[in-house]
Design a protein around this motif. Structure first.
Motif, short mmCIF file in Angstrom:
data_model
loop_
_atom_site.label_atom_id
_atom_site.label_comp_id
_atom_site.label_asym_id
_atom_site.label_seq_id
_atom_site.Cartn_x
_atom_site.Cartn_y
_atom_site.Cartn_z
N ARG A 1 27.15 77.35 10.28
CA ARG A 1 27.57 75.96 10.20
C ARG A 1 27.12 75.30 8.91
NH1 ARG A 1 29.75 78.13 14.04
NH2 ARG A 1 29.86 77.27 16.17
N TRP A 2 25.97 75.73 8.40
CA TRP A 2 25.44 75.14 7.16
C TRP A 2 24.43 76.11 6.55
CZ3 TRP A 2 20.68 72.27 5.80
CH2 TRP A 2 20.81 71.52 4.61
N LEU B 1 22.34 69.50 12.52
CA LEU B 1 23.64 70.17 12.48
C LEU B 1 23.73 71.28 13.52
CD1 LEU B 1 24.66 70.52 8.72
CD2 LEU B 1 25.56 68.99 10.44
N SER B 2 22.65 72.03 13.68
CA SER B 2 22.67 73.11 14.66
C SER B 2 22.91 72.58 16.06
CB SER B 2 21.35 73.88 14.62
OG SER B 2 21.36 74.98 15.50
N LYS B 3 22.32 71.41 16.37
CA LYS B 3 22.51 70.80 17.69
C LYS B 3 23.90 70.20 17.84
CE LYS B 3 17.66 69.45 18.43
NZ LYS B 3 16.74 68.29 18.56
N GLN B 4 24.35 69.51 16.81
CA GLN B 4 25.62 68.80 16.92
C GLN B 4 26.82 69.73 16.82
OE1 GLN B 4 25.98 65.65 17.67
NE2 GLN B 4 23.79 65.20 17.67
N LEU B 5 26.76 70.71 15.92
CA LEU B 5 27.87 71.64 15.73
C LEU B 5 27.75 72.90 16.58
CD1 LEU B 5 28.37 71.33 11.86
CD2 LEU B 5 29.40 69.99 13.71
N GLY C 1 25.80 75.88 16.71
CA GLY C 1 25.95 77.15 16.04
C GLY C 1 24.77 77.43 15.13
N PRO D 1 23.23 76.90 19.53
CA PRO D 1 22.46 76.53 18.33
C PRO D 1 21.43 77.60 17.98
CG PRO D 1 21.73 75.24 20.22
CD PRO D 1 22.95 75.99 20.66
N GLY E 1 28.99 79.26 20.54
CA GLY E 1 28.62 77.86 20.41
C GLY E 1 27.20 77.59 20.85
N SER F 1 27.50 81.84 16.75
CA SER F 1 28.67 81.09 16.31
C SER F 1 29.81 81.18 17.32
CB SER F 1 29.13 81.61 14.95
OG SER F 1 30.31 80.96 14.53
N PHE G 1 26.34 65.11 10.33
CA PHE G 1 27.09 64.88 11.57
C PHE G 1 26.13 64.45 12.67
CE2 PHE G 1 28.92 66.25 15.60
CZ PHE G 1 30.18 65.71 15.51
#
Length: 480
Positions: A428-429, A455-459, A461, A395, A393, A390, A191
């Motif tokens: 998140r992953w 992913l941590s930055k974009q999602l 979490g 990271p 929100g 989580s 993502f």
């Protein structure tokens, strides 16, 4: 916008869209982008249209199927024979060729391309074509050329628009069918991954002619107005300054890829991508330090892994005590000495407190910090901070050392199951990373590190990387 285009062995291209507008500039202390430059040398032409004179033609080519060049003429010829006899590579080229036939057939149906008089006797049922091998400096490719004669009613702009709709994205970089491939990419690709202008149509369309190439073998140069204070400090570091005085001014992203068809294998496509990346990366000097320079596999692997995290922007580490995470801890503290004032490491005796300190750092700075623990029940103490990360929100990067797969489920003290220990409702992953081995390239772990940070930055979490560390002769070797 500035644009240059041309070339003989491949097509050189350069695009400079100009200065970034102020509304697109970040307002935080992050680096402010001044402009971006996209450049490269592609071997693949998407199409060419000549609408003037007696030679009113449209040409296109299918370039797919790859081998590296041999070091000697005999080795080169052997690789050529291997390429032309490969069912997988021929299929990849034929898929692309059929795509072009369909696009040119549409031109015929619109009355813009004269019909092929030999169609009934042509098994390929399309415009004239021929196979050949395009030999470049580093690589060779199977290529088909297609051409047709423009009708009197055709004009360059209408023909070019039709070909752009029909030929982009080419199956050589997007698969067949493109719609299905794009849906797959959106579902499984990281993502927020930005491929820039990679594989886009690049060239010009004029009144009398048009020439468009596929922008592969490319790189994106990002130039900054003012680097952040931390990177300025990094530049002032004497060791780094000897290596590069412009570290904080520009960043180069090199792109490469391979097509996946029936017969593709993960190893084969990875090797092909590495060969293609080498065309651009060969322009940069090799690092004087290699993984073989380190004393043990654990030291080499951990050093490369932490360097990748730092490169991705993770500069704050909260380290908890333990023996299993010793290689990671040593690599982090080595990075703090190399990147003075940039990378910071804090030792925290309580895992719960370390987790919440990492959450607080991310909430304040808008980017993830990493919390590092040993194996066993130490991991479980991070659960409260994972839940808060989580829910709010924020990271967070969780790095947990673990036993290698052969030493799991043994009933030993602290041998708990750490695989997906945190619920997918919060994380998140997750990735269970294999220990250093001759059978597992370190590049796989580096790719996981890069993906985890993104992913941590974009999602926004927590992301959990469970890192297997193998004991060597009963102990975890770590030498400076």
């Amino acid at each position: 916008m500035k644009m240059k285009f041309g070339g003989h062995i491949g097509h050189l291209f350069y695009l400079n869209p100009g200065e970034e507008s102020e509304k697109n500039m970040p307002t935080s202390n992050e680096e402010q982008i001044r402009n971006r430059e996209f450049l490269g040398c592609t071997p693949e032409r998407l199409f060419r249209v000549n609408g003037s004179g007696h030679d009113r033609m449209v040409t296109s080519e299918a370039l797919a199927g790859t081998r590296i060049r041999g070091l000697t003429p005999s080795a080169d010829n052997e690789l050529l024979r291997e390429l032309m006899s490969s069912k997988k590579d021929m299929l990849e080229n034929e898929i692309t060729g059929q795509f072009i036939r369909d696009a040119l057939l549409e031109l015929e149906e619109n009355g813009w391309l004269e019909k092929n008089k030999d169609r009934e006797n042509d098994e390929a049922s399309g415009p004239r074509q021929r196979y050949f091998v395009r030999r470049l400096r580093h690589l060779m490719h199977i290529c088909q050329t297609f051409e047709g004669k423009l009708s009197k009613s055709a004009n360059v702009i209408d023909v070019s628009r039709s070909l752009l709709r029909g030929l982009h994205p080419t199956p050589a970089v997007c698969g067949d069918s493109p719609a299905t491939a794009l849906e797959f990419i959106r579902k499984y690709e990281a993502f927020g991954f930005d491929r820039g202008y990679y594989a886009g149509p690049f060239g010009y369309i004029g009144k009398d002619s048009a020439d468009i190439v596929v922008a592969i073998r490319s790189a994106l140069v990002t130039n900054y107005h003012n680097a952040g204070s931390s990177l300025r400090q990094l530049e002032q570091n004497s060791q780094i300054n000897r290596m590069s005085t412009d570290l904080s001014e520009s960043k180069v992203s090199v792109f490469g890829g391979a097509g996946i068809v029936d017969g593709s294998t993960v190893q084969g496509e990875w090797i092909e991508t590495s060969h293609k990346m080498g065309v651009m990366s060969s322009l940069f000097p090799s690092s004087p330090i290699t993984l073989q320079s380190y004393s043990t596999p654990n030291v080499a692997w951990s050093t490369a892994f932490i360097e990748e995290l730092v490169r991705c922007g993770v500069t704050q580490f909260y380290i908890c005590p333990g023996s299993r995470n010793t290689p990671l801890t040593a690599a982090i503290f080595k990075s703090t000495r190399t990147n003075v004032g940039v990378v910071r490491a804090i030792s925290v005796h309580d895992e719960r407190g370390a987790g919440f300190r990492a959450v607080g750092y991310a909430r304040q700075n808008g980017r993830p910090a990493a919390v590092v623990t040993s194996s066993g029940t130490a991991v479980a103490n991070l659960y409260p901070s994972v839940v808060e990360s989580s829910s709010d929100g924020v990271p967070l990067l969780v790095l947990t050392a673990d036993r290698p797969y052969e030493n799991r489920d043994t009933g030993s003290n602290q041998a708990i199951d750490q695989v997906k220990i945190f619920s997918s409702s919060y994380v998140r992953w997750f990735r269970d990373i294999l220990p250093p081995s001759d059978d597992v390239p370190v590049s796989i772990a580096l790719s996981d590190a890069n993906h985890a940070v993104a992913l941590s930055k974009q999602l926004m979490g927590p992301v959990h990387l469970n890192i297997q560390v193998r004991l060597l002769n009963g102990i975890i070797h770590q030498k400076e």
